[in-house]
Write an enzyme that holds these catalytic residues in place. Structure first.
Site, mmCIF file in Angstrom:
data_model
loop_
_atom_site.group_PDB
_atom_site.id
_atom_site.type_symbol
_atom_site.label_atom_id
_atom_site.label_comp_id
_atom_site.label_asym_id
_atom_site.label_seq_id
_atom_site.Cartn_x
_atom_site.Cartn_y
_atom_site.Cartn_z
ATOM 1 N N GLU A 123 -3.560 10.819 4.305
ATOM 2 C CA GLU A 123 -5.020 10.664 4.402
ATOM 3 C C GLU A 123 -5.483 10.905 5.841
ATOM 4 O OE1 GLU A 123 -6.619 7.560 1.328
ATOM 5 O OE2 GLU A 123 -4.882 6.662 2.292
ATOM 6 N N GLU A 143 1.461 5.797 -3.403
ATOM 7 C CA GLU A 143 0.574 4.747 -3.919
ATOM 8 C C GLU A 143 0.842 4.489 -5.400
ATOM 9 O OE1 GLU A 143 -0.291 7.056 -1.802
ATOM 10 O OE2 GLU A 143 -1.811 6.345 -0.394
#
Ligand code: 1HE
Length: 269
Positions: A123, A143
């Site tokens: 990210e 994740e």
């Protein structure tokens, strides 16, 4: 001409998890938690935001890298355990604020990637305007396996670089991509041999810094926003932005230099 970097003074020099160096128009910010694979804690998010809010006025380009064998292992998972829902939302919003400051801050940003570029590390990499990957870099979004979701702006930024389908695959199956694969589908701009990422990024930084500031501003600020607009709205903003850039003295001087045969021609590299 190489960029010679010296440690930043004052606020930028006082950050404990971010080593900041400056060389003329180039600011180099290095995540500095190698013992934790540069995992991003609350404190590191705050320091990233502080650094990008307080870049020197004469900075023209920033390079972001990670100390050690890995760019960034993502969210510091120690901090997930204790959070309730409201804290989780606030936590994610702090990442958004910090990461927006990178993408929509005053200067183009180039990320240097090696080893793990995973979860929140990917990210973070996605906030940069250019990405240079060493051959050791690998990209993952664990994740899915950790029972969580991206919270650091990945759902908005990563699909724009690699497509929703690839990101879905990474999150559902734990798929890991190599640097070469990432270059193939446009997630990274350059792949270089091990240990050469920073030198390549600094060379690119010099090139970027030599552009007219208004052109760089248009590219980093208008282009991603236009991509989010309808074609009709985007074309209108494009007209405004191009007229603003053309109206700037720097543009007039550069175009005049070309017409007077004082500027470099475009050549095949
Ligand atoms: C960490 C973290 C971390 C390492 N949070 N402490 N991210 C992940 O799920 C990736 C988790 N990390 C890994 O898979 C591996 O650590 C690496 C592939 C990155 C590196 O492996 P390796 O063998 O070089 O290092 P290591 O032995 O696993 O880790 C060294 C130390 O860093 C160790 O701590 P120590 O006290 O035992 O020495 C690890 O616990 C610690 N460490 N990664 C906390 N991530 C805004 S939402 C974003 C959501 C996400 O980012 S989720 C993905 C999280």
């Amino acid at each position: 001409m190489s960029v010679s970097l010296v440690p930043a003074q004052g606020l930028l020099g006082s950050l404990s998890m971010l080593r900041v160096e400056i060389g003329g128009p180039v600011v180099h910010l290095r995540l500095d938690r190698p013992d934790k694979r540069n995992a991003i804690s609350d404190e590191l998010v705050t320091q990233i935001q502080t650094a990008f809010v307080n870049l020197p006025r004469d900075a023209r380009v920033a390079v972001v890298s990670g100390e050690g064998a890995h760019f960034c292992a993502g969210l510091d998972l120690n901090e997930v355990i204790e959070q309730d829902v409201a804290e989780g939302i606030a936590h994610s919003r702090r990442w958004h604020a910090a990461f927006d400051q990178i993408q929509f801050g005053p200067v183009p940003v180039i990320a240097v990637l090696q080893g793990a570029v995973v979860g929140g590390g990917l990210e973070l990499a996605a906030t940069a305007h250019l990405r240079v990957a060493e051959t050791s870099a690998f990209f993952a979004l664990p994740e899915g396996q950790r029972g969580i979701f991206v919270g650091g702006s990945g759902s908005a930024r990563i699909p724009r670089l690699m497509g929703v389908s690839r990101m879905t695959d990474m999150m559902l199956t734990g798929r890991v991509f190599t640097a070469e694969q990432a270059e193939g589908f446009g997630l990274v701009n350059y792949v270089v041999p091990e240990g050469e990422g920073l030198a390549k990024a600094l060379a690119l930084a010099r090139q970027v810094a030599s552009n007219a500031a208004m052109s760089n501003y248009a590219v980093t600020q208008a282009l991603p926003r236009i991509a989010d607009m309808s074609a009709s709205d985007g074309l209108f903003v494009e007209s405004l932005m191009s007229a603003i850039a053309q109206g700037d003295d720097a543009a007039k001087q550069r175009v005049r230099a070309f017409l007077d045969k004082r500027a470099a021609k475009v050549r095949k590299s």
